[in-house]
Design a protein around this motif. Structure first.
Motif, PDB file in Angstrom:
ATOM      1  N   ARG A 162     -47.054 -14.618 -79.855  1.00 29.97           N
ATOM      2  CA  ARG A 162     -48.205 -14.058 -79.888  1.00 29.97           C
ATOM      3  C   ARG A 162     -49.446 -14.796 -81.018  1.00 29.97           C
ATOM      4  NH1 ARG A 162     -45.054  -9.268 -79.575  1.00 29.97           N
ATOM      5  NH2 ARG A 162     -45.337  -8.702 -81.399  1.00 29.97           N
TER       6      ARG A 162
ATOM      7  N   ALA B 130     -50.648 -16.511 -73.255  1.00 33.34           N
ATOM      8  CA  ALA B 130     -49.438 -16.783 -72.919  1.00 33.34           C
ATOM      9  C   ALA B 130     -49.305 -18.591 -73.366  1.00 33.34           C
ATOM     10  CB  ALA B 130     -48.672 -16.358 -72.366  1.00 33.34           C
TER      11      ALA B 130
ATOM     12  N   PHE C 159     -45.481 -11.963 -74.275  1.00 33.65           N
ATOM     13  CA  PHE C 159     -46.963 -10.836 -74.367  1.00 33.65           C
ATOM     14  C   PHE C 159     -46.817  -9.683 -72.989  1.00 33.65           C
ATOM     15  CE2 PHE C 159     -48.887 -15.520 -76.476  1.00 33.65           C
ATOM     16  CZ  PHE C 159     -49.698 -14.652 -76.838  1.00 33.65           C
TER      17      PHE C 159
END
Length: 751
Positions: free
Chosen positions: A82, A88, A123
């Motif tokens: 992250r 992503a 994510f």
């Protein structure tokens, strides 16, 4: 068990929870090893040891099963993924690039799909979104792999073609004895015409007896046959009419390919700089040891001029020149390979030597550290700067060893030279006895010749309770400047540095202590030479702070007599007086036109083989090994020849897969995809950072330097300069915070 007993004893009185916590502490090292084994078993090469340690530290049950271990690791990895990007896709691109940078190899397709799944999970994508994301990632990766394979295959094919072309060309060359058959002339006429420069020489070789053999390209000689009758008639007209009368000088215009004439300009390199040659220049050669005031003298003159340039060897020193001009009331712009600062209305510029402007005349220019003319990697840049800087008055600053080479360059340029020799402002002497590491005092600088040795000495001194600053080449200019400031303001007692300290960074050093009297120079270990000992040792004895400078050697590292001898040695005569030269964009284009090739590798190979002979009396060709390697890697990319030439000049580290990285960036550039700047991802707490993590941060910083260098030249392909600068600044702050840690015992850099 003994370790467990000690930990429990520290927690006394201990209950069941305290014993369980102690047992977890004892077992964390084994859990870390098991997690790394699991990651390796599943091919998860993106898992770092620091991730495994963080996962092990999060486990609170003494007997976790494999699923619990994996879950802890996935949680840590998810946090790092992250942090790798704002979404992503950006995170996947960042981690993929990081792995390729580290290994030089793409992830296998199935491992890339696994990484995409973990990114999606990190994510919080749902099942449908994850499937779509992974499928898109697989398609994009397949397309990129196909493009990379295509580029590699095309590059290999071009290289084969160019090598074959070069060999065929070399086989086609004829000696002077072959000219009569091509031109229908006599052997004597062939000799005369070649000597008069009418016949373009394709290559000059030395035979075993040391005699020079001229070789000619039949394709260029045969078209001259129509001119040979005119040459013969001109010779007859110039022949003596009476016995004993000297022949008249023949005035003939050389007929040949205009591109060849431009290419051959490497052996008339000074003429290549038209603006400088059109000016009446005066070179002021200011030499002297370190701490003799060379820069101060030249900057005083530059600051009183209407316009001028200050050319430095490093971005850090270019900034210092700019600051020095501003302190004298002169505003100056800045230009380095990766940075531009434009000051509207300013007529002065501080720049690195490679960024020397060649077409805008000014009153005064400074070229610093001229002894780097002899440097194998960068010497050609100093040749170009001193020959080409368009200034009426050129201050060339350097150690006395540079005098013969600068005089030779001035002679080739037809410039006058005024020599100014300065003396050191304070005495410098060698210490009588070696210095033990425990005897280092505040104001000392300990010199080592590798990053590892610098950090090892730092750790030992910190363990002994000393406050230490460090300076070495892998650090950015900003971090070096911050470390220098810590030493200057007393926050650090001792500075441990490589020979990077010998250039710029005026520090209040009382004593220089060499930890070794040998260094690795890229080819092998050798003794330090006199110029190196004087350049580095001369940093001791800051005028106005210390009455004298002392140069010593660390106990066990060698004899003080060796240092004393080199400090007192006269300047050594240079082994080579011919300045190094290298092609520029104009020459590359000219050679490409001459040989009719779009291959950058072919152009550089022809330049190396034929444009400048090895025994040219005036110049020698600089080492172009890295440029040729980059050219070979990217020749199959669909970029224009001059764009590929720009890539070939990009500063990269081959040891860090720099050429493969450039090839990957060039493929994206050619495909019209924006090249994403390198990113370091989540950085560990500076208090806990290991030496491996520090080195990883330094490598990412160097990759950002290359990215920013390319961004200034290809802003459309490298568009996110703001993001790159922010990441560079983040890394600078983190690296400086790591180096600031002064804990005893296990230091922040251990590991």
């Amino acid at each position: 068990m003994p370790q467990l007993i000690r930990l429990v004893a520290r927690r006394m009185p201990a209950d069941r929870e305290a014993v369980a916590a102690a047992l977890c502490d004892v077992r964390r090292k084994a859990w870390t090893g098991k997690l790394m084994d699991l990651a390796n078993r599943f091919g998860e090469s993106w898992v770092r040891r620091a991730d495994a340690e963080a996962a092990a530290a999060s486990i609170a049950t003494p007997e976790p099963d494999e699923d619990q271990l994996r879950h802890a690791l996935r949680t840590v990895i998810a946090a790092r993924l992250r942090a790798a990007g704002p979404d992503a896709q950006a995170a996947l691109d960042s981690i993929s690039a990081e792995l390729l940078d580290a290994t030089g190899h793409l992830l296998p397709a199935d491992r890339h799909a696994t990484l995409a799944q973990q990114v999606a999970w990190a994510f919080g994508l749902d099942r449908t979104e994850t499937a779509s994301f992974v499928a898109a990632a697989i398609r994009a990766e397949d397309r990129r792999r196909a493009e990379l394979r295509g580029a590699e295959q095309a590059a290999r094919a071009k290289r084969r073609d160019e090598v074959a072309r070069l060999r065929a060309w070399e086989k086609s060359l004829v000696g002077i004895e072959g000219i009569p058959g091509l031109l229908g002339c006599t052997p004597k006429e062939a000799l005369r015409w070649a000597g008069a420069g009418l016949l373009p020489v394709a290559r000059r070789q030395r035979d075993r007896g040391g005699r020079e053999r001229w070789e000619f390209d039949p394709a260029e000689i045969i078209p001259l046959k129509r001119d040979s009758a005119e040459w013969r008639r001109a010779e007859q007209e110039a022949a003596p009419t009476r016995k004993g009368e000297a022949p008249q000088k023949v005035s003939l215009t050389r007929v040949g390919n205009a591109a060849i004439a431009r290419v051959a300009a490497l052996d008339r390199y000074a003429a290549h700089f038209a603006t400088a040659r059109a000016m009446q220049r005066r070179i002021v050669l200011v030499t002297g040891p370190t701490n003799s005031g060379k820069s101060h003298t030249a900057l005083d003159r530059l600051s009183t001029s209407e316009s001028g340039y200050a050319l430095a060897p490093l971005r850090l020193l270019a900034h210092e020149f700019r600051d020095a001009l501003e302190s004298r009331g002169v505003e100056a712009s800045l230009s380095t390979g990766e940075e531009r600062i434009h000051v509207p209305g300013s007529r002065h510029l501080a720049a690195t030597v490679e960024m020397c402007p060649l077409r805008n005349p000014v009153d005064v220019a400074i070229v610093d550290e001229a002894q780097l003319l002899h440097d194998r990697d960068r010497g050609a840049a100093w040749t170009a700067a001193i020959m080409g800087v368009p200034a009426r008055e050129v201050f060339v600053l350097g150690a006395p060893e540079c005098i013969p080479m600068v005089e030779r360059i001035a002679q080739l340029c037809g410039d006058s030279v005024e020599k100014v020799s300065l003396e050191r402002k304070g005495p410098l002497r060698a210490a009588a006895a070696p210095v033990g590491i425990g005897d280092l005092k505040a104001g000392d600088a300990l010199i080592a010749f590798s990053r590892r040795d610098v950090l090892d000495f730092r750790a030992e001194l910190v363990r002994r309770g000393r406050r230490v600053a460090v300076i070495y080449g892998a650090l950015s200019p900003e971090v070096r400047r911050a470390e220098a400031a810590r030493f200057r303001n007393g926050e650090a007692d001792i500075v441990v540095a490589t020979d990077a300290i010998g250039m710029g960074l005026n520090l209040p050093i009382r004593r220089i202590v060499f930890s070794a009297l040998k260094k690795f120079d890229g080819e092998g270990r050798r003794d330090l030479n006199a110029q190196e000992v004087k350049q580095i040792g001369g940093r001791a004895g800051r005028f106005g702070r210390f009455e004298e400078g002392i140069v010593a050697v660390l106990a066990g590292a060698g004899s003080p007599d060796f240092v004393r001898h080199l400090l007192n040695a006269p300047p050594a005569p240079p082994a080579e007086l011919r300045p190094q030269v290298q092609p520029d964009a104009d020459i590359v284009q000219a050679v490409a036109a001459e040989i009719g090739s779009d291959s950058l590798f072919g152009v550089l190979a022809r330049i190396k083989r034929a444009v400048l002979r090895l025994d040219d009396p005036n110049y020698r060709l600089a080492d172009m090994t890295q440029a040729a390697a980059i050219a070979s890697a990217i020749d199959g990319v669909g970029l224009a020849l001059m764009d590929r030439w720009t890539y070939a000049l990009c500063p990269v580290d081959e040891r860090d897969n720099g050429i493969q990285r450039l090839a990957r960036w060039a493929v994206d550039h050619a495909a019209g995809r924006p090249v994403v700047p390198p990113a370091a991802g989540r950085l560990p707490d500076p208090m806990q950072a290991s030496g491996e993590e520090l080195q990883r941060g330094e490598k990412v910083h160097k990759r950002l330097v290359a990215w920013r260098w390319l961004s200034l030249r290809f802003p459309a392909a490298y568009p996110d300069m703001e993001r790159a600068e922010a990441e560079t600044m983040r890394l600078d702050h983190w690296i400086e915070d790591v180096l600031r840690q002064q804990r005893r015992g296990r230091t922040a850099l251990a590991g």
